[in-house]
Design a protein around this motif. Structure first.
Motif, PDB file in Angstrom:
ATOM      1  N   ARG A 167      36.957  42.610  22.157  1.00  0.00           N
ATOM      2  CA  ARG A 167      38.091  42.240  21.301  1.00  0.00           C
ATOM      3  C   ARG A 167      38.838  41.046  21.878  1.00  0.00           C
ATOM      4  O   ARG A 167      39.230  40.131  21.139  1.00  0.00           O
ATOM      5  CB  ARG A 167      39.044  43.431  21.159  1.00  0.00           C
ATOM      6  CG  ARG A 167      38.510  44.543  20.263  1.00  0.00           C
ATOM      7  CD  ARG A 167      39.623  45.498  19.859  1.00  0.00           C
ATOM      8  NE  ARG A 167      40.260  46.120  21.024  1.00  0.00           N
ATOM      9  CZ  ARG A 167      39.831  47.248  21.576  1.00  0.00           C
ATOM     10  NH1 ARG A 167      38.765  47.875  21.103  1.00  0.00           N
ATOM     11  NH2 ARG A 167      40.464  47.764  22.622  1.00  0.00           N
ATOM     12  N   ARG A 168      39.023  41.050  23.171  1.00  0.00           N
ATOM     13  CA  ARG A 168      39.738  39.937  23.801  1.00  0.00           C
ATOM     14  C   ARG A 168      38.976  38.637  23.637  1.00  0.00           C
ATOM     15  O   ARG A 168      39.551  37.589  23.321  1.00  0.00           O
ATOM     16  CB  ARG A 168      39.946  40.214  25.294  1.00  0.00           C
ATOM     17  CG  ARG A 168      40.901  39.214  25.966  1.00  0.00           C
ATOM     18  CD  ARG A 168      40.990  39.450  27.451  1.00  0.00           C
ATOM     19  NE  ARG A 168      39.775  38.976  28.119  1.00  0.00           N
ATOM     20  CZ  ARG A 168      39.508  39.196  29.393  1.00  0.00           C
ATOM     21  NH1 ARG A 168      40.344  39.927  30.115  1.00  0.00           N
ATOM     22  NH2 ARG A 168      38.413  38.726  29.943  1.00  0.00           N
ATOM     23  N   ASP A 169      37.650  38.681  23.831  1.00  0.00           N
ATOM     24  CA  ASP A 169      36.841  37.475  23.674  1.00  0.00           C
ATOM     25  C   ASP A 169      36.895  36.973  22.234  1.00  0.00           C
ATOM     26  O   ASP A 169      36.962  35.756  21.980  1.00  0.00           O
ATOM     27  CB  ASP A 169      35.399  37.756  24.073  1.00  0.00           C
ATOM     28  CG  ASP A 169      35.216  37.823  25.577  1.00  0.00           C
ATOM     29  OD1 ASP A 169      36.213  37.640  26.296  1.00  0.00           O
ATOM     30  OD2 ASP A 169      34.083  38.063  26.036  1.00  0.00           O
ATOM     31  N   ALA A 170      36.863  37.903  21.276  1.00  0.00           N
ATOM     32  CA  ALA A 170      36.931  37.512  19.866  1.00  0.00           C
ATOM     33  C   ALA A 170      38.275  36.858  19.552  1.00  0.00           C
ATOM     34  O   ALA A 170      38.340  35.862  18.821  1.00  0.00           O
ATOM     35  CB  ALA A 170      36.711  38.736  18.986  1.00  0.00           C
ATOM     36  N   GLU A 171      39.344  37.404  20.110  1.00  0.00           N
ATOM     37  CA  GLU A 171      40.672  36.831  19.884  1.00  0.00           C
ATOM     38  C   GLU A 171      40.788  35.436  20.489  1.00  0.00           C
ATOM     39  O   GLU A 171      41.355  34.527  19.875  1.00  0.00           O
ATOM     40  CB  GLU A 171      41.733  37.763  20.486  1.00  0.00           C
ATOM     41  CG  GLU A 171      41.873  39.094  19.743  1.00  0.00           C
ATOM     42  CD  GLU A 171      42.747  40.071  20.497  1.00  0.00           C
ATOM     43  OE1 GLU A 171      43.184  39.737  21.629  1.00  0.00           O
ATOM     44  OE2 GLU A 171      42.985  41.186  19.977  1.00  0.00           O
ATOM     45  N   LEU A 172      40.244  35.267  21.696  1.00  0.00           N
ATOM     46  CA  LEU A 172      40.286  33.959  22.346  1.00  0.00           C
ATOM     47  C   LEU A 172      39.456  32.933  21.568  1.00  0.00           C
ATOM     48  O   LEU A 172      39.860  31.774  21.433  1.00  0.00           O
ATOM     49  CB  LEU A 172      39.776  34.063  23.780  1.00  0.00           C
ATOM     50  CG  LEU A 172      40.673  34.833  24.763  1.00  0.00           C
ATOM     51  CD1 LEU A 172      39.976  34.984  26.109  1.00  0.00           C
ATOM     52  CD2 LEU A 172      42.013  34.130  24.932  1.00  0.00           C
ATOM     53  N   LYS A 173      38.309  33.371  21.053  1.00  0.00           N
ATOM     54  CA  LYS A 173      37.462  32.472  20.274  1.00  0.00           C
ATOM     55  C   LYS A 173      38.166  32.048  18.997  1.00  0.00           C
ATOM     56  O   LYS A 173      38.158  30.867  18.618  1.00  0.00           O
ATOM     57  CB  LYS A 173      36.139  33.152  19.954  1.00  0.00           C
ATOM     58  CG  LYS A 173      35.172  32.262  19.177  1.00  0.00           C
ATOM     59  CD  LYS A 173      33.858  32.981  18.916  1.00  0.00           C
ATOM     60  CE  LYS A 173      32.894  32.087  18.141  1.00  0.00           C
ATOM     61  NZ  LYS A 173      31.592  32.780  17.875  1.00  0.00           N
ATOM     62  N   LEU A 174      38.812  33.004  18.317  1.00  0.00           N
ATOM     63  CA  LEU A 174      39.537  32.704  17.085  1.00  0.00           C
ATOM     64  C   LEU A 174      40.696  31.745  17.361  1.00  0.00           C
ATOM     65  O   LEU A 174      40.917  30.792  16.601  1.00  0.00           O
ATOM     66  CB  LEU A 174      40.069  33.993  16.455  1.00  0.00           C
ATOM     67  CG  LEU A 174      40.895  33.830  15.173  1.00  0.00           C
ATOM     68  CD1 LEU A 174      40.061  33.156  14.089  1.00  0.00           C
ATOM     69  CD2 LEU A 174      41.409  35.183  14.706  1.00  0.00           C
ATOM     70  N   LYS A 175      41.412  31.988  18.452  1.00  0.00           N
ATOM     71  CA  LYS A 175      42.530  31.115  18.806  1.00  0.00           C
ATOM     72  C   LYS A 175      42.057  29.699  19.072  1.00  0.00           C
ATOM     73  O   LYS A 175      42.681  28.723  18.631  1.00  0.00           O
ATOM     74  CB  LYS A 175      43.244  31.670  20.042  1.00  0.00           C
ATOM     75  CG  LYS A 175      44.445  30.851  20.475  1.00  0.00           C
ATOM     76  CD  LYS A 175      45.125  31.458  21.697  1.00  0.00           C
ATOM     77  CE  LYS A 175      46.313  30.619  22.148  1.00  0.00           C
ATOM     78  NZ  LYS A 175      46.963  31.200  23.368  1.00  0.00           N
ATOM     79  N   ALA A 176      40.927  29.563  19.788  1.00  0.00           N
ATOM     80  CA  ALA A 176      40.386  28.234  20.083  1.00  0.00           C
ATOM     81  C   ALA A 176      39.970  27.521  18.805  1.00  0.00           C
ATOM     82  O   ALA A 176      40.210  26.307  18.646  1.00  0.00           O
ATOM     83  CB  ALA A 176      39.194  28.374  21.037  1.00  0.00           C
ATOM     84  N   GLU A 177      39.376  28.254  17.865  1.00  0.00           N
ATOM     85  CA  GLU A 177      38.953  27.651  16.591  1.00  0.00           C
ATOM     86  C   GLU A 177      40.169  27.200  15.792  1.00  0.00           C
ATOM     87  O   GLU A 177      40.144  26.125  15.150  1.00  0.00           O
ATOM     88  CB  GLU A 177      38.119  28.652  15.810  1.00  0.00           C
ATOM     89  CG  GLU A 177      36.771  28.941  16.439  1.00  0.00           C
ATOM     90  CD  GLU A 177      36.004  30.034  15.713  1.00  0.00           C
ATOM     91  OE1 GLU A 177      36.623  30.722  14.858  1.00  0.00           O
ATOM     92  OE2 GLU A 177      34.799  30.221  15.986  1.00  0.00           O
ATOM     93  N   GLU A 178      41.223  28.002  15.802  1.00  0.00           N
ATOM     94  CA  GLU A 178      42.448  27.657  15.079  1.00  0.00           C
ATOM     95  C   GLU A 178      43.094  26.410  15.675  1.00  0.00           C
ATOM     96  O   GLU A 178      43.567  25.521  14.952  1.00  0.00           O
ATOM     97  CB  GLU A 178      43.415  28.825  15.085  1.00  0.00           C
ATOM     98  CG  GLU A 178      42.959  30.019  14.255  1.00  0.00           C
ATOM     99  CD  GLU A 178      43.880  31.202  14.390  1.00  0.00           C
ATOM    100  OE1 GLU A 178      44.702  31.217  15.334  1.00  0.00           O
ATOM    101  OE2 GLU A 178      43.782  32.141  13.561  1.00  0.00           O
ATOM    102  N   GLU A 179      43.140  26.343  17.004  1.00  0.00           N
ATOM    103  CA  GLU A 179      43.726  25.172  17.652  1.00  0.00           C
ATOM    104  C   GLU A 179      42.905  23.921  17.388  1.00  0.00           C
ATOM    105  O   GLU A 179      43.449  22.829  17.186  1.00  0.00           O
ATOM    106  CB  GLU A 179      43.817  25.429  19.164  1.00  0.00           C
ATOM    107  CG  GLU A 179      44.850  26.490  19.535  1.00  0.00           C
ATOM    108  CD  GLU A 179      44.878  26.774  21.027  1.00  0.00           C
ATOM    109  OE1 GLU A 179      43.921  26.338  21.709  1.00  0.00           O
ATOM    110  OE2 GLU A 179      45.818  27.446  21.484  1.00  0.00           O
ATOM    111  N   LYS A 180      41.570  24.072  17.362  1.00  0.00           N
ATOM    112  CA  LYS A 180      40.710  22.937  17.068  1.00  0.00           C
ATOM    113  C   LYS A 180      40.925  22.449  15.658  1.00  0.00           C
ATOM    114  O   LYS A 180      41.039  21.243  15.398  1.00  0.00           O
ATOM    115  CB  LYS A 180      39.247  23.323  17.267  1.00  0.00           C
ATOM    116  CG  LYS A 180      38.259  22.200  16.995  1.00  0.00           C
ATOM    117  CD  LYS A 180      36.821  22.648  17.204  1.00  0.00           C
ATOM    118  CE  LYS A 180      35.857  21.520  16.889  1.00  0.00           C
ATOM    119  NZ  LYS A 180      34.436  21.948  17.089  1.00  0.00           N
ATOM    120  N   ALA A 181      41.016  23.405  14.710  1.00  0.00           N
ATOM    121  CA  ALA A 181      41.232  23.033  13.307  1.00  0.00           C
ATOM    122  C   ALA A 181      42.589  22.362  13.121  1.00  0.00           C
ATOM    123  O   ALA A 181      42.709  21.381  12.385  1.00  0.00           O
ATOM    124  CB  ALA A 181      41.155  24.290  12.428  1.00  0.00           C
TER     125      ALA A 181
END
Length: 304
Positions: free
Chosen positions: A284-298
């Motif tokens: 779950r933590r890895d998924a949250e970090l991945k989502l956050k990184a994608e949001e920041e990139k977008a």
């Protein structure tokens, strides 16, 4: 911008102590010029100035073994990307920080406190007979990755308890790998000697990367570390976590031991038991970090 590149071994050795070491070599009048490559390890072992620097930085060596002093710095929580370092900047994800003795001041010790330590340590590896390998690198155009290469280096920690009993543990036993869902395998570290950082024009100064970044043993593949990781997971940021129950308390004085051969240990741990809850929490933590990184990139692309 600084560019990082691999240089010939002869150039990499013209750092720190070796400048002074070369000046110590003297030939008798009329003697013939020496032929063949310089035995840098021999030159270092015979250098009074280098040995003085080793004592100053509390570094020692013998054939196949290098030792340095430090303390346990890891406070727990989150990924562990470095086993051994120097600067407090990475302390939250590093287990052992090397130093020149206990810090008597308040707060974090100044960077100048350990200036030159990484260079002396690197030269100690050469004096101990280690051969410089090839640091981790990648092709900036194609993205092709070149894993680190070098002499297998076993990394240990030694410390004494309240009863003056000596303990020695594999530091690899203090980490677990999320990719393999197991303790890090032994024999996965190699001595690379770090990359060289070239400042470029106009100064064209060159520095040992480990001295600049303060990184000695990397778990996350890092070109400027002296020692790097070959295990599956080394390329993944956050793949490793510490096993706090196996690590001496923060502040414990330790000796980091780097050996080309396995040494006897006193610490043998029970098999690691990771519950399904721990694994799921990590996913779950890895998924949250991945989502956050994608949001920041977008968001960055939208602003750009």
């Amino acid at each position: 911008m600084r560019t990082v590149l691999l240089l010939p071994l002869a150039l990499a050795l013209l750092l720190g102590a070796l400048t002074a070491v070369a000046q110590e070599r003297r030939r008798a009048p009329g003697a013939e010029e020496e032929e063949g490559p310089v035995d840098v390890g021999k030159v270092l072992r015979e250098s009074r100035e280098f040995l003085v620097k080793c004592r100053k930085h509390r570094v020692s060596f013998e054939p196949g073994i290098v030792r340095a002093e430090g303390e346990i710095y890891y406070r727990g929580g989150g990924p562990c990307e470095y086993l051994v370092g120097i600067f407090p900047a990475k302390a939250h994800e590093t287990i052992v920080l090397l130093d020149t003795g206990p810090f008597e001041g308040e707060g974090r010790r100044p960077r100048e406190y350990v200036s030159g330590l990484a260079e002396v340590l690197n030269n100690a590896f050469l004096a101990a007979g280690f051969e410089r390998g090839k640091p981790f690198d990648w092709d900036r155009q194609s993205g092709e990755v070149f894993l680190p290469k070098g002499v297998t280096t076993y990394v240990y920690a030694e410390w004494t308890d309240a009863k003056d009993k000596l303990h020695r543990a594999y530091m690899a036993d203090w980490l677990w790998n999320f990719k393999t869902i197991d303790v890090m395998k032994r024999g996965q570290f190699v001595y690379t000697g770090s990359q060289i950082i070239d400042e470029g024009p106009p100064t064209n100064k060159k520095w040992l990367g480990a001295e600049v970044d303060g990184l000695i043993v990397a778990v996350l593949n890092t070109s400027t570390a002296l020692i790097d990781n070959l295990e599956d997971g080394g390329l993944d940021n956050g793949a490793y976590e510490a096993i706090p129950i196996r690590i001496p308390p923060a502040g414990t004085r330790v000796r980091a031991v780097f050996s080309s051969k396995e040494l006897e240990i006193t610490e043998n741990y029970e098999p690691l038991k990771l519950t399904p809850e721990v694994i799921e929490a990590r996913k779950r933590r890895d998924a949250e970090l991945k989502l956050k990184a994608e949001e920041e990139k977008a968001a960055g692309e939208a602003d750009g």
